[in-house]
Design a protein around this motif. Sequence first.
Motif, PDB file in Angstrom:
ATOM      1  N   SER A   1      29.775  62.536  67.231  1.00 50.21           N
ATOM      2  CA  SER A   1      29.436  61.213  67.756  1.00 50.21           C
ATOM      3  C   SER A   1      28.749  60.319  66.730  1.00 50.21           C
ATOM      4  O   SER A   1      28.679  59.105  66.910  1.00 50.21           O
ATOM      5  CB  SER A   1      28.524  61.358  68.970  1.00 50.21           C
ATOM      6  N   LEU A   2      28.184  60.874  65.647  1.00 47.13           N
ATOM      7  CA  LEU A   2      27.430  60.058  64.698  1.00 47.13           C
ATOM      8  C   LEU A   2      28.348  59.065  63.982  1.00 47.13           C
ATOM      9  O   LEU A   2      29.334  59.446  63.355  1.00 47.13           O
ATOM     10  CB  LEU A   2      26.738  60.950  63.656  1.00 47.13           C
ATOM     11  N   LYS A   3      27.995  57.798  64.092  1.00 46.10           N
ATOM     12  CA  LYS A   3      28.793  56.740  63.471  1.00 46.10           C
ATOM     13  C   LYS A   3      28.045  56.029  62.339  1.00 46.10           C
ATOM     14  O   LYS A   3      28.665  55.494  61.427  1.00 46.10           O
ATOM     15  CB  LYS A   3      29.192  55.696  64.525  1.00 46.10           C
ATOM     16  N   ARG A   4      26.710  55.991  62.397  1.00 43.13           N
ATOM     17  CA  ARG A   4      25.925  55.237  61.410  1.00 43.13           C
ATOM     18  C   ARG A   4      24.765  56.100  60.898  1.00 43.13           C
ATOM     19  O   ARG A   4      23.987  56.630  61.685  1.00 43.13           O
ATOM     20  CB  ARG A   4      25.391  53.943  62.029  1.00 43.13           C
ATOM     21  N   LEU A   5      24.665  56.225  59.571  1.00 40.51           N
ATOM     22  CA  LEU A   5      23.622  57.030  58.948  1.00 40.51           C
ATOM     23  C   LEU A   5      23.015  56.249  57.785  1.00 40.51           C
ATOM     24  O   LEU A   5      23.728  55.765  56.898  1.00 40.51           O
ATOM     25  CB  LEU A   5      24.211  58.352  58.434  1.00 40.51           C
ATOM     26  N   VAL A   6      21.677  56.104  57.789  1.00 42.46           N
ATOM     27  CA  VAL A   6      20.971  55.371  56.736  1.00 42.46           C
ATOM     28  C   VAL A   6      20.080  56.345  55.968  1.00 42.46           C
ATOM     29  O   VAL A   6      19.170  56.949  56.537  1.00 42.46           O
ATOM     30  CB  VAL A   6      20.124  54.223  57.330  1.00 42.46           C
ATOM     31  N   LEU A   7      20.328  56.490  54.665  1.00 38.86           N
ATOM     32  CA  LEU A   7      19.565  57.386  53.795  1.00 38.86           C
ATOM     33  C   LEU A   7      18.973  56.623  52.604  1.00 38.86           C
ATOM     34  O   LEU A   7      18.608  57.234  51.596  1.00 38.86           O
ATOM     35  CB  LEU A   7      20.478  58.501  53.276  1.00 38.86           C
ATOM     36  N   SER A   8      18.852  55.344  52.703  1.00 34.23           N
ATOM     37  CA  SER A   8      18.389  54.522  51.584  1.00 34.23           C
ATOM     38  C   SER A   8      16.922  54.774  51.274  1.00 34.23           C
ATOM     39  O   SER A   8      16.156  55.243  52.114  1.00 34.23           O
ATOM     40  CB  SER A   8      18.611  53.034  51.909  1.00 34.23           C
ATOM     41  N   GLY A   9      16.528  54.448  50.049  1.00 38.71           N
ATOM     42  CA  GLY A   9      15.133  54.511  49.661  1.00 38.71           C
ATOM     43  C   GLY A   9      14.553  55.897  49.565  1.00 38.71           C
ATOM     44  O   GLY A   9      13.345  56.074  49.739  1.00 38.71           O
ATOM     45  N   ASN A  10      15.370  56.881  49.282  1.00 37.04           N
ATOM     46  CA  ASN A  10      14.869  58.237  49.061  1.00 37.04           C
ATOM     47  C   ASN A  10      14.908  58.540  47.554  1.00 37.04           C
ATOM     48  O   ASN A  10      14.910  57.623  46.731  1.00 37.04           O
ATOM     49  CB  ASN A  10      15.686  59.239  49.866  1.00 37.04           C
ATOM     50  N   PHE A  11      14.967  59.802  47.215  1.00 40.52           N
ATOM     51  CA  PHE A  11      15.016  60.207  45.813  1.00 40.52           C
ATOM     52  C   PHE A  11      16.234  61.101  45.569  1.00 40.52           C
ATOM     53  O   PHE A  11      16.213  62.003  44.741  1.00 40.52           O
ATOM     54  CB  PHE A  11      13.729  60.969  45.438  1.00 40.52           C
TER      55      PHE A  11
ATOM     56  N   VAL B   1      28.265  64.906  52.025  1.00 42.98           N
ATOM     57  CA  VAL B   1      28.495  64.359  53.368  1.00 42.98           C
ATOM     58  C   VAL B   1      29.951  64.606  53.727  1.00 42.98           C
ATOM     59  O   VAL B   1      30.859  64.173  53.012  1.00 42.98           O
ATOM     60  CB  VAL B   1      28.186  62.852  53.438  1.00 42.98           C
ATOM     61  N   ASN B   2      30.159  65.284  54.819  1.00 45.56           N
ATOM     62  CA  ASN B   2      31.516  65.518  55.329  1.00 45.56           C
ATOM     63  C   ASN B   2      31.534  65.105  56.795  1.00 45.56           C
ATOM     64  O   ASN B   2      31.236  65.897  57.684  1.00 45.56           O
ATOM     65  CB  ASN B   2      31.901  66.990  55.156  1.00 45.56           C
ATOM     66  N   LEU B   3      31.848  63.846  57.017  1.00 42.91           N
ATOM     67  CA  LEU B   3      31.822  63.282  58.366  1.00 42.91           C
ATOM     68  C   LEU B   3      33.133  62.550  58.616  1.00 42.91           C
ATOM     69  O   LEU B   3      33.386  61.488  58.045  1.00 42.91           O
ATOM     70  CB  LEU B   3      30.647  62.308  58.527  1.00 42.91           C
ATOM     71  N   THR B   4      33.937  63.110  59.455  1.00 45.95           N
ATOM     72  CA  THR B   4      35.247  62.509  59.680  1.00 45.95           C
ATOM     73  C   THR B   4      35.193  61.241  60.503  1.00 45.95           C
ATOM     74  O   THR B   4      36.073  60.390  60.413  1.00 45.95           O
ATOM     75  CB  THR B   4      36.169  63.523  60.383  1.00 45.95           C
ATOM     76  N   GLU B   5      34.132  61.059  61.336  1.00 52.70           N
ATOM     77  CA  GLU B   5      34.073  59.923  62.246  1.00 52.70           C
ATOM     78  C   GLU B   5      33.059  58.865  61.838  1.00 52.70           C
ATOM     79  O   GLU B   5      32.937  57.847  62.494  1.00 52.70           O
ATOM     80  CB  GLU B   5      33.732  60.412  63.664  1.00 52.70           C
ATOM     81  N   ILE B   6      32.310  59.090  60.789  1.00 51.78           N
ATOM     82  CA  ILE B   6      31.258  58.144  60.438  1.00 51.78           C
ATOM     83  C   ILE B   6      31.852  56.794  60.024  1.00 51.78           C
ATOM     84  O   ILE B   6      32.884  56.720  59.353  1.00 51.78           O
ATOM     85  CB  ILE B   6      30.347  58.702  59.329  1.00 51.78           C
ATOM     86  N   ASP B   7      31.167  55.741  60.446  1.00 53.57           N
ATOM     87  CA  ASP B   7      31.642  54.378  60.173  1.00 53.57           C
ATOM     88  C   ASP B   7      30.767  53.679  59.144  1.00 53.57           C
ATOM     89  O   ASP B   7      31.238  52.826  58.395  1.00 53.57           O
ATOM     90  CB  ASP B   7      31.651  53.577  61.477  1.00 53.57           C
ATOM     91  N   TYR B   8      29.482  54.024  59.084  1.00 51.17           N
ATOM     92  CA  TYR B   8      28.515  53.286  58.257  1.00 51.17           C
ATOM     93  C   TYR B   8      27.615  54.286  57.538  1.00 51.17           C
ATOM     94  O   TYR B   8      26.973  55.125  58.175  1.00 51.17           O
ATOM     95  CB  TYR B   8      27.691  52.375  59.176  1.00 51.17           C
ATOM     96  N   LEU B   9      27.556  54.204  56.213  1.00 54.20           N
ATOM     97  CA  LEU B   9      26.708  55.089  55.414  1.00 54.20           C
ATOM     98  C   LEU B   9      25.974  54.254  54.368  1.00 54.20           C
ATOM     99  O   LEU B   9      26.601  53.560  53.560  1.00 54.20           O
ATOM    100  CB  LEU B   9      27.543  56.169  54.730  1.00 54.20           C
ATOM    101  N   ASP B  10      24.646  54.317  54.394  1.00 59.98           N
ATOM    102  CA  ASP B  10      23.833  53.557  53.456  1.00 59.98           C
ATOM    103  C   ASP B  10      23.059  54.517  52.556  1.00 59.98           C
ATOM    104  O   ASP B  10      22.172  55.237  53.005  1.00 59.98           O
ATOM    105  CB  ASP B  10      22.865  52.644  54.214  1.00 59.98           C
ATOM    106  N   LEU B  11      23.404  54.520  51.268  1.00 58.64           N
ATOM    107  CA  LEU B  11      22.749  55.360  50.269  1.00 58.64           C
ATOM    108  C   LEU B  11      22.022  54.497  49.227  1.00 58.64           C
ATOM    109  O   LEU B  11      21.754  54.967  48.111  1.00 58.64           O
ATOM    110  CB  LEU B  11      23.779  56.254  49.583  1.00 58.64           C
ATOM    111  N   SER B  12      21.691  53.297  49.572  1.00 56.06           N
ATOM    112  CA  SER B  12      21.060  52.383  48.629  1.00 56.06           C
ATOM    113  C   SER B  12      19.682  52.875  48.208  1.00 56.06           C
ATOM    114  O   SER B  12      19.017  53.615  48.936  1.00 56.06           O
ATOM    115  CB  SER B  12      20.932  50.989  49.261  1.00 56.06           C
ATOM    116  N   GLY B  13      19.256  52.437  47.017  1.00 55.84           N
ATOM    117  CA  GLY B  13      17.899  52.729  46.573  1.00 55.84           C
ATOM    118  C   GLY B  13      17.633  54.176  46.262  1.00 55.84           C
ATOM    119  O   GLY B  13      16.522  54.667  46.476  1.00 55.84           O
ATOM    120  N   ASN B  14      18.632  54.876  45.768  1.00 61.15           N
ATOM    121  CA  ASN B  14      18.470  56.255  45.314  1.00 61.15           C
ATOM    122  C   ASN B  14      18.858  56.315  43.834  1.00 61.15           C
ATOM    123  O   ASN B  14      19.561  55.431  43.334  1.00 61.15           O
ATOM    124  CB  ASN B  14      19.350  57.206  46.122  1.00 61.15           C
TER     125      ASN B  14
END
Length: 846
Positions: A326-336, A342-355
């Motif tokens: 069911s996960l469609k949106r994942l935000v991982l920005s601003g980490n290290f 990432v293996n997500l067949t249904e994900i629509d939005y992925l934010d990896l900014s600021g790494n």
Amino acid sequence: MIFLRIIILIINAAHFGQCEICKKFTDFGAKCSSSAFSQFSGDISYDLSLNGVENLPANAFKNIALSSLFIKDSSLTSVSGDAFKGIRQINYFELHNVNNIELLLSGNNSHFLFDNVLSLTINKNSNINSTNFDFFLSLINNLNVKILTMLHLNIQNLTLNFSTFNFEDFYLASNKIGSIKVVPNGKIKRLYLDRNDIESITFDSNRSKLLYLNLNNNEIEQFKCPNLSTLTDLILSTNKLSVITNETFYKLINVENINLRQNRINYIEGNSFKKLHKLKELYLNLNFISEANPQLVFKSVYFIDISQNRFNSFDFEQFFSFRNTSLKRLVLSGNFIRNIFVNLTEIDYLDLSGNPLIKVDDIYAKKINNLYLNKNLFENLNSIHLKNVALISNLKLISNKLENLPVSELENLQNLVSLDLEQNKIEKIEFPTLALLKELRLNHNKIRKISQISFNKLANLQVLILSFNKIDFIEEKSFSNLKNLQVLNLNHNYLVQLPDFSYFISIQEATFNFQNGQLKTLNSFNFPNLVYEKNIKLEFYSNQLASVSPHLFCSKNVEILKNGQIYMEDVNVFDKCLLTQIKGLNLTIKSRKKSKCELKKFAKLNNITIDDDQDLNCANFTQKRHCSNFFDLKYDCSYDVKSMNRSTIWMIDSYFRSFKCNSINTYSLTPNFSACLRNKYFQMSCIANQNKQSIVFDPADFEDFNKNYKIFSLGEKATGIFHILTRTLIALIDNEDTTDLVVSASDFFLSENTGILIDNCPNDNINFSSSAILNQNNSTKAVMEFLDEFQNLINLKNFSLAMLSRFTDSVNLIVIPNKKNSSNKAHLKFESKFAYFACFLLFTYL
């Protein structure tokens, strides 16, 4: 007409009503202000504000519909029991710093206000405290208010018992509550307890129908799960939670949104969210969670934000466990994060900014539409493996270190709709066919040149941002295939000239602000035939334009500017006659610098608005120039602008340089007068004799001297005559054995002339390099050099006699005073011992 009268009556009635309403209160020393507006039904509704109220008389609000009533900074001493008698309604009622409010809310007034107040706010009331809180709630409850807000009160510990109250929304924010016990009922739906000092909160009821609970910005360290089975939204952001256990939320079986933003969470037990089958959104950003945390189990969740935590690496399958996808949106920005899987067949939005990501080769998301990789360390698109996200429609790579854009990588993104590459180090650009791409951002890069291959395969592009680059050259037809482009931004570049507009058939906005001092002139706009009407906007701010083309708006499709806007640094670069090209288009020209009265008033006459944010006093200004002078012909779109270029024709000894045939030939004058140059403004006649040569000129033969021509010395052996109306410059030069005549004027004016200097066109093909020209003596050469320097001055649209005087002074020339009454026609005579040659000039004005 009847409708207009009704409107006037309504306005008058509203104004009269405002005066009458305030009079009731100002008589008692209160300050009053009100505003009225007509409702759709035709009724008048008021916003009423009262300050310093002490007394409220009977019938103070009778038959008044109040959109809002605001009573501020008042200490009530006397309130009639009938103060609110006859009131019709109050949508919003606020009591701000008002003492003795019980006088307003009790007795008959509570009856009159019943069901007539939708929302009540009590703000900054020092009389209300934890002891008498229930008393005031009872008074307010008698009004049947649905929305109650109580702010900045003297409340610390409190039991909030809703069992006998009818409120649906209760705001008890921005107080000093340290602990609170809540006894909900079946009516309260939304409870706001944010911005307090709450350390503990308990709930005591099984009858709760509460849907929304806001505990943002408190001091909660542990949250004991209440039995709130109907709750859908729980806000616990900005508290002091450090651990989330399996029991923290387990009773919230219908919760859909949990916000734990900005706490101190460093550990979450694996089954903390397992029983929350309806959870859709989870905010865990700004905490201290790392990859060491146990795997989190979810039944279903749509959105998770774990940005700005302590992850150094991230393996999705190790951190999350889902029973469905069911996960469609994942935000991982601003980490290290340096390594990610990432293996997500249904994900629509992925934010990896600021790494600090250098490469990404383990993202498998076949259905992803939005990928954000801003503020990482990517140097090349090859390190992202875009083929693994081939269905992506929105890709952002802002603030990386990209230097090139391999076509082979971009070709993998055939579903791309928006691409953002701003703030990189890109120098060269070439895009493959991306049929769906509509928005492209390349600002803040190092691009210097736009070529034909840069964008020619992006046929559906609508927005192109190229600002803050180093672009100084745009190759011809570089935008020829951008038929759908609506927004073009080329601000902060180094353009010398603008691109061809003829290809932009869908353009809505084009901006060329601040070209680092390189854009000094505007050439004629070649506007396209737009596919549909738009209010187009063109911007040229922060450019120090020195000139514009006289045919700037002569495009056959100038109608695209109708109801449009042009932004200029200084609108005075436009001659007022230029505005005739856009008259009647209801165009607005915005200028940072104040426009001249002549320009502003002329624009208004032509249905053009000049908006310069200046209150210019032009009431007494009278137009002195009406675009009918010869020199103003260049603004007429029917004339060829090139004909306004200047040429010089001359007669040196017995040689003539013809304007029409560009040749030089020997010519013999007869002893009789012949026309050297003839037009509707003046005539110049020449005569020759074999014994003597001379040139005769007398100012007494000219009328209206001060307005139409000026005479000045060009040294000891040359005299200049400047004809003001046609801007013709004539030089008579004494060369001892010969006398030379030089005439400089616009090509258009010369084409309107006849005479020896114009029609002498033999078939000898002698060109400018003939010996007759090369062997000019020093006096003739000096005058010709003067004419070359004088051309720029003459061509200025605001050229004046004062400028002529300043120029002649600067080159040590002497202006000869006018002598209208002189009868001596030989006082400017140059003689030699050879042939006689005379040139007589007669200026005749229409």
